[in-house]
Design an enzyme around this catalytic site. Sequence first.
Site: not given
Ligand code: ARG
Length: 277
Positions: A79, A98, A174, A176, A261, A267
């Site tokens: 991310n 974030r 997401h 991915d 998470a 990720c």
């Molecule tokens: N807790 C993070 C969020 O919700 C997890 C991110 C996972 N990243 C990903 N590329 N799928 O943003």
Amino acid sequence: MVMTNSSPLFPHGRWLVCRPKDYDVRYQINPWMDLSRTPEKELARTQWNNLHHHILRLGGWLEYVDHADGWPDMVFTANAGLVRGKDVVLSKFRHPERAGEEAFFRQWFETNGFSVHGVTRGSFEGEGDALFAGKKLFCGYGFRSDRAAHEEVASLLGVSELIPVQLQDPRFYHLDTCFCPLTPTLALVHPGAFNEQDLKQLERSIELVRVSDEDAVHFVCNAVVLGTDVVLPAGCPSTYEALAKRGFTAHPVALSEFIKAGGAAKCLSLKLDNKGV
Ligand code: ARG
């Protein structure tokens, strides 16, 4: 110094990772995050080290960004942004929880010789929602990234073929988490994450290997692809078999503490010399 070509010692290119120092679940911004089931720190470190070891062993070259205190999700470097050549489009996070990571990622990219670009039309969560397969850029929108932002990303990176798909299941927030290009013409997919129309659109764009619902919730699509080796979450034998039939070797790693998470192997890494698998 940025090297854009993979070295013979590291044939599968470079990846950005962030060693967990302040990793935790301290807020809830996706359905996997549960404040009453926080990750075990020691086990998370062991799982991360194991993932790290697999990527190196299979010919990946790793670069490291320091984990800044107070930003527990920074370990999910997918991310950070989306890289193409020496250009990167930095993420603009949907959630304030974030947003503070952006400055640290920006600093890393600038220090390492990338030209850093940004989006102005909505949010964009980097390779979490934008995956290259050859020249095609597959983009997920709906939860974390906006369609307009994806269009900006495509024009900033000179992408001519953009395939936007809407994500419809909050567990697969997401791209991915439910789609993974294996080669420029083949991808893993969790069909339930997409509406019928977008699934057809995916089908027209790339050959799909469908995973079961059961494997999908183990984050099996969240895989790191190094040539014909695929590092992916443990506990998904039917997908490993499907991959083997296509000539790929699955390397399962336990990532339970990161799934808490809402993230797993992919990720936790960002492709730095993105040639589209
Ligand atoms: N807790 C993070 C969020 O919700 C997890 C991110 C996972 N990243 C990903 N590329 N799928 O943003």
